[in-house]
Design a protein around this motif. Sequence first.
Motif, PDB file in Angstrom:
ATOM      1  N   SER A  19      68.492 116.314 -16.916  1.00  0.00           N
ATOM      2  CA  SER A  19      69.669 117.148 -17.496  1.00  0.00           C
ATOM      3  C   SER A  19      68.605 118.222 -18.212  1.00  0.00           C
ATOM      4  N   ARG A  20      67.726 118.002 -19.038  1.00  0.00           N
ATOM      5  CA  ARG A  20      67.176 118.940 -19.667  1.00  0.00           C
ATOM      6  C   ARG A  20      66.475 119.650 -18.874  1.00  0.00           C
ATOM      7  N   ALA A  21      65.752 119.416 -17.559  1.00  0.00           N
ATOM      8  CA  ALA A  21      65.155 120.237 -16.617  1.00  0.00           C
ATOM      9  C   ALA A  21      66.107 121.411 -16.232  1.00  0.00           C
ATOM     10  N   MET A  22      67.547 120.782 -16.115  1.00  0.00           N
ATOM     11  CA  MET A  22      68.467 121.706 -15.586  1.00  0.00           C
ATOM     12  C   MET A  22      68.857 122.803 -16.404  1.00  0.00           C
ATOM     13  N   TRP A  23      68.937 122.436 -17.722  1.00  0.00           N
ATOM     14  CA  TRP A  23      69.262 123.298 -18.779  1.00  0.00           C
ATOM     15  C   TRP A  23      68.066 124.165 -19.095  1.00  0.00           C
ATOM     16  N   GLN A  24      67.087 124.231 -18.685  1.00  0.00           N
ATOM     17  CA  GLN A  24      65.769 125.137 -18.782  1.00  0.00           C
ATOM     18  C   GLN A  24      65.574 126.146 -17.645  1.00  0.00           C
ATOM     19  N   LEU A  25      66.523 125.954 -16.623  1.00  0.00           N
ATOM     20  CA  LEU A  25      66.728 126.930 -15.642  1.00  0.00           C
ATOM     21  C   LEU A  25      67.337 128.305 -16.200  1.00  0.00           C
ATOM     22  N   ALA A  26      66.658 129.342 -15.674  1.00  0.00           N
ATOM     23  CA  ALA A  26      67.331 130.800 -15.900  1.00  0.00           C
ATOM     24  C   ALA A  26      68.110 131.129 -14.501  1.00  0.00           C
ATOM     25  N   GLU A  27      69.022 132.086 -14.875  1.00  0.00           N
ATOM     26  CA  GLU A  27      69.805 132.857 -13.902  1.00  0.00           C
ATOM     27  C   GLU A  27      68.725 133.548 -12.950  1.00  0.00           C
ATOM     28  N   GLY A  28      68.872 133.075 -11.756  1.00  0.00           N
ATOM     29  CA  GLY A  28      68.047 133.800 -10.624  1.00  0.00           C
ATOM     30  C   GLY A  28      66.843 132.808 -10.091  1.00  0.00           C
ATOM     31  N   ASP A  29      66.473 131.788 -10.936  1.00  0.00           N
ATOM     32  CA  ASP A  29      65.751 130.670 -10.554  1.00  0.00           C
ATOM     33  C   ASP A  29      66.055 130.091  -9.297  1.00  0.00           C
ATOM     34  N   ALA A  30      65.107 129.841  -8.227  1.00  0.00           N
ATOM     35  CA  ALA A  30      65.472 129.063  -7.098  1.00  0.00           C
ATOM     36  C   ALA A  30      65.034 127.536  -7.047  1.00  0.00           C
ATOM     37  N   ILE A  31      65.943 126.864  -6.646  1.00  0.00           N
ATOM     38  CA  ILE A  31      65.554 125.315  -6.677  1.00  0.00           C
ATOM     39  C   ILE A  31      65.876 124.900  -5.359  1.00  0.00           C
ATOM     40  N   GLU A  32      65.119 123.616  -4.859  1.00  0.00           N
ATOM     41  CA  GLU A  32      65.285 123.012  -3.820  1.00  0.00           C
ATOM     42  C   GLU A  32      66.322 121.724  -3.902  1.00  0.00           C
TER      43      GLU A  32
END
Length: 263
Positions: A19-32
């Motif tokens: 969950s911490r990793a998800m909260w560190q994402l910014a708008e526009g980040d690409a994830i697989e």
Amino acid sequence: GVPGSRIAVKRLDDGHGGSRAMWQLAEGDAIEIGAPQNHFPLGLQAPATLLVAGGIGITPMVSMAQALVRRGQPVRLLYAARSEAELAYGESLRALLGDGLVACVSERGERLDLAGEIATLAPGAQAYVCGPAGLLGDLRGLWAAAGRPLPSLRFETFGSGGRLQSASFRVEVPRHKARLEVRPDQALIDVLEDAGIEVMSDCRRGECGLCAMDVLALDGEIDHRDVFLSEHEKQENKRICACVSRVVGRITLDTAWRPETVS
């Protein structure tokens, strides 16, 4: 991404880090991401459906409610959270269900009337519940007390929460000559496996019971956080589900492992 898709992730700073990793994402980040898997399928044949969610247990209930409404089937959603801020999807669910949504906030002293809701259900109704083990246990007991068939109550848990606060405890496994310590941020099953002690498991959420181990001795108290063992079995303290349950004190366990013998 798919237009209109939404996800909700509750941040848990003392979790495993996802969950911490998800909260560190910014708008526009690409994830697989991988293909979605559904281990909590919705039945569509019952005359009515009661959905019960506790906290982040709302996750599977959103799509279930949407599917039932689309088919014009009677559905009622009970949604409990600690605070108003934690009522994820609250506004969209109210727009979808109207009076069919019952939300309660524990900080305001509100409680779900589970027994009353069960009593008003049509014969043959089904119920789905997702939330902490305590909520599942309460609903299962009331469902059975109302004379409803247990197969009509389906559940999913995230294995969190218990009666007692998580603390370090000692575990001994004489068959493997092992003496180990389980820290508050560790699961019993992980500590055993890290020590080379194999434990059968599947769901790792306290549902399937595959990881249940025999208790040889107990100096303290077991905090049973599973929904597999019956209340009678939990009171006996003869088995413990190693994936989610914990101990306050010290426990001695046995495993199914036996040394190979040469004939």
